[in-house]
Design a protein around this motif. Structure first.
Motif, PDB file in Angstrom:
ATOM      1  N   LYS A 240    -115.409 -27.937  83.902  1.00  0.00           N
ATOM      2  CA  LYS A 240    -113.358 -27.709  84.569  1.00  0.00           C
ATOM      3  C   LYS A 240    -113.249 -27.997  85.636  1.00  0.00           C
ATOM      4  O   LYS A 240    -111.998 -28.046  86.386  1.00  0.00           O
ATOM      5  N   ASP A 241    -113.908 -28.718  86.741  1.00  0.00           N
ATOM      6  CA  ASP A 241    -113.730 -29.323  87.591  1.00  0.00           C
ATOM      7  C   ASP A 241    -115.033 -30.600  88.077  1.00  0.00           C
ATOM      8  O   ASP A 241    -116.013 -30.624  88.543  1.00  0.00           O
ATOM      9  N   TRP A 242    -113.871 -31.787  88.783  1.00  0.00           N
ATOM     10  CA  TRP A 242    -114.508 -33.033  88.646  1.00  0.00           C
ATOM     11  C   TRP A 242    -114.003 -33.059  89.889  1.00  0.00           C
ATOM     12  O   TRP A 242    -113.964 -34.190  90.545  1.00  0.00           O
ATOM     13  N   THR A 243    -113.212 -32.457  91.045  1.00  0.00           N
ATOM     14  CA  THR A 243    -112.741 -32.620  91.556  1.00  0.00           C
ATOM     15  C   THR A 243    -113.574 -33.129  93.518  1.00  0.00           C
ATOM     16  O   THR A 243    -114.580 -32.711  93.060  1.00  0.00           O
ATOM     17  N   LYS A 244    -113.049 -34.079  93.333  1.00  0.00           N
ATOM     18  CA  LYS A 244    -114.310 -34.971  94.599  1.00  0.00           C
ATOM     19  C   LYS A 244    -115.446 -35.938  94.232  1.00  0.00           C
ATOM     20  O   LYS A 244    -116.396 -36.307  94.617  1.00  0.00           O
ATOM     21  N   GLY A 245    -114.971 -35.761  92.849  1.00  0.00           N
ATOM     22  CA  GLY A 245    -116.001 -37.454  92.084  1.00  0.00           C
ATOM     23  C   GLY A 245    -115.890 -37.815  91.592  1.00  0.00           C
ATOM     24  O   GLY A 245    -114.784 -38.040  92.990  1.00  0.00           O
ATOM     25  N   CYS A 246    -116.677 -38.995  91.575  1.00  0.00           N
ATOM     26  CA  CYS A 246    -116.686 -40.510  91.994  1.00  0.00           C
ATOM     27  C   CYS A 246    -115.786 -41.122  90.728  1.00  0.00           C
ATOM     28  O   CYS A 246    -115.640 -40.515  89.816  1.00  0.00           O
ATOM     29  N   PRO A 247    -114.679 -42.166  90.889  1.00  0.00           N
ATOM     30  CA  PRO A 247    -114.222 -43.036  90.161  1.00  0.00           C
ATOM     31  C   PRO A 247    -114.915 -43.193  88.617  1.00  0.00           C
ATOM     32  O   PRO A 247    -116.299 -43.381  88.662  1.00  0.00           O
ATOM     33  N   MET A 248    -114.767 -42.652  87.350  1.00  0.00           N
ATOM     34  CA  MET A 248    -115.118 -43.088  86.204  1.00  0.00           C
ATOM     35  C   MET A 248    -114.854 -44.083  85.261  1.00  0.00           C
ATOM     36  O   MET A 248    -113.692 -44.813  85.488  1.00  0.00           O
ATOM     37  N   TYR A 249    -115.527 -45.078  84.716  1.00  0.00           N
ATOM     38  CA  TYR A 249    -114.814 -45.673  83.356  1.00  0.00           C
ATOM     39  C   TYR A 249    -115.195 -44.562  82.123  1.00  0.00           C
ATOM     40  O   TYR A 249    -116.204 -44.823  81.836  1.00  0.00           O
ATOM     41  N   PHE A 250    -114.345 -44.934  80.862  1.00  0.00           N
ATOM     42  CA  PHE A 250    -114.945 -44.261  79.997  1.00  0.00           C
ATOM     43  C   PHE A 250    -113.902 -45.913  78.825  1.00  0.00           C
ATOM     44  O   PHE A 250    -113.036 -46.548  79.044  1.00  0.00           O
ATOM     45  N   CYS A 251    -115.343 -46.374  77.980  1.00  0.00           N
ATOM     46  CA  CYS A 251    -114.712 -47.463  76.726  1.00  0.00           C
ATOM     47  C   CYS A 251    -115.191 -46.364  75.591  1.00  0.00           C
ATOM     48  O   CYS A 251    -116.297 -46.276  75.318  1.00  0.00           O
ATOM     49  N   SER A 252    -113.697 -46.641  75.206  1.00  0.00           N
ATOM     50  CA  SER A 252    -114.058 -45.781  74.108  1.00  0.00           C
ATOM     51  C   SER A 252    -113.550 -45.973  72.378  1.00  0.00           C
ATOM     52  O   SER A 252    -112.413 -47.441  72.552  1.00  0.00           O
ATOM     53  N   GLY A 253    -114.655 -46.446  71.318  1.00  0.00           N
ATOM     54  CA  GLY A 253    -113.419 -46.994  70.128  1.00  0.00           C
ATOM     55  C   GLY A 253    -113.128 -45.868  69.998  1.00  0.00           C
ATOM     56  O   GLY A 253    -112.237 -44.718  70.159  1.00  0.00           O
ATOM     57  N   GLU A 254    -112.278 -46.438  68.354  1.00  0.00           N
ATOM     58  CA  GLU A 254    -111.225 -44.949  67.506  1.00  0.00           C
ATOM     59  C   GLU A 254    -112.213 -44.250  67.140  1.00  0.00           C
ATOM     60  O   GLU A 254    -112.807 -44.494  65.587  1.00  0.00           O
TER      61      GLU A 254
END
Length: 423
Positions: free
Chosen positions: A274-288
């Motif tokens: 529920k809490d990602w506050t102060k987290g690092c930058p995120m990258y998601f690569c997804s297909g369909e």
């Protein structure tokens, strides 16, 4: 490619395991069943790009330290990628992922540490997460005899595919929870104190992360036509296991990776966090793909909480397509964009200004910002999408769906992970 094999020693102190267990306990929502694992040495492979050599050339007859020194001679950036391989938590190995990992090293001009974490069913949750946590701390605070010098957290980028992506975001959530609950004091690690808060990595990235082990999200069924992963079955005779020493049935664990009571724990299924506050930058690569909705949900929640999130989704592409379909434009673009995120996230130098109010780094490059992109099939034509509104379910609906899926598994009405695809 260059490969230097290493074994990260276990610390004499028990603090690493203790803070992990405390985080599990503080994040649990109800009674859960798990066993705190022993801290063991962790094998890993330093992986780097080797220029001007044929792909089939035999490995040189050198010591591992010499291999590492040769690897470092071709590294020109401060970026260190901590790579966590996929394989549904019970298969694969750093050796199975050398090609994509060395490619990440080449495209970032950096180096990768690919971790041989413990696999299920012999080593269920939280064994793998403990190994990954130890590996991260070993990068920042090298044990005696290490080949590498201390790596600044601002130069460490987490990367993983599928189940490795699960561990990427579980590690981020673990560090965040430790820092939320411990503002003072230190953690003993190989005779040196690590002051709280624990430094957060520069970025967390993944191709097709598996973020929901309960398999409750709509895309698990609605995106079947675009994926090679089979959907969950109904009544599953495979779940009625015979007695086995490595997979106890008294009490039954119910899943390869963990007890069924743990499936909605944030360190098992980051979808539940529920809490990602102060987290690092995120990258998601997804297909369909079948796992798309769980990635959308995590990306959306993190973005709403102020975390920079880059979300990229490719029309009609299946699970982990950048690693499997390099001959397609979507596969090439997906992998290059993944590497570009890692390069940008981890490129901070010692001269960079630590002032968070600056809009740009000293080297003139803009900081990572939240951005969503949809790539059309074949042409890869780009359409902007809003990351904070990506989620197809509210967090309350996610919790309800996960609870319903777990109850169905307990009743034996849903299939067990070992008859599902190799994520």
């Amino acid at each position: 490619m260059w490969i230097a094999k290493v074994t990260l020693p276990r610390p004499d102190e028990d603090d690493v395991r203790s803070v992990l267990v405390d985080a599990i306990e503080s994040l649990k929502g109800a009674d859960v069943v798990y066993t705190a694992p022993a801290i063991l040495p962790v094998e890993a492979e330093w992986t780097g790009y080797r220029a001007n050599v044929r792909h089939d050339r035999p490995r040189l007859d050198l010591s591992e330290d010499q291999h590492y020194q040769n690897l470092m001679s071709e590294v020109s950036s401060p970026i260190t990628i901590l790579y966590l391989h996929g394989g549904v938590h019970y298969m694969m190995d750093p050796s199975s992922h050398r090609v994509p990992v060395s490619r990440l090293a080449r495209l970032t001009n950096g180096r990768c540490l690919s971790v041989r974490y413990r696999l299920s069913p012999q080593n269920p949750f939280p064994c793998a997460l403990l190994d990954v946590f130890l590996s991260y701390l070993s990068l920042l605070y090298p044990p005696p005899g290490s080949y590498h010098e201390p790596v600044a957290a601002k130069n460490v980028v987490l990367a993983g595919d599928s189940a490795g992506g699960n561990l990427v975001f579980a590690l981020v959530q673990l560090i965040l929870e430790i820092n939320r609950s411990r503002t003072l004091g230190s953690l003993a690690f190989h005779g040196q104190p690590i002051e709280f808060p624990i430094p957060i990595p520069a970025g967390a990235s993944s191709s097709s992360p598996w973020l929901d082990l309960s398999r409750c999200m709509p895309s698990v069924l609605s995106n079947v036509q675009w994926d090679y992963l089979p959907p969950p079955d109904g009544v599953d005779p495979v779940s009625r296991f015979p007695h086995d020493k490595i997979w106890p049935t008294d009490p039954p664990r119910g899943d390869l990776y963990c007890d069924l009571t743990m499936l909605d724990h944030p360190l098992v299924s980051p979808l539940a966090a529920k809490d990602w506050t102060k987290g690092c930058p995120m990258y998601f690569c997804s297909g369909e793909e079948m796992l798309a909705d769980e990635g959308k949900a995590v990306a959306s929640v993190a973005a709403k909480q102020g975390v920079p999130v880059v979300w990229e989704q490719y029309e009609a592409m299946p699970h982990c397509f950048p690693m499997l379909l390099e001959h397609l434009e979507a596969g090439r673009k997906g992998f290059k964009n993944w590497a570009a995120f890692c390069a940008k996230a981890g490129a901070s130098s010692d001269d960079d200004d630590d002032d968070d109010d600056d809009d740009d780094d000293d080297n003139g490059e803009a900081k990572l910002e939240t951005k969503g992109t949809w790539f059309a099939a074949k042409t890869c034509k780009e359409t902007a999408i809003d990351v904070p509104t990506l989620a197809v379910c509210t967090m309350e609906e996610v919790a309800e769906r996960m609870g319903s899926a777990i109850r169905a598994r307990m009743r034996g009405q849903e299939g067990e992970a070992k008859i599902l695809p190799k994520l």
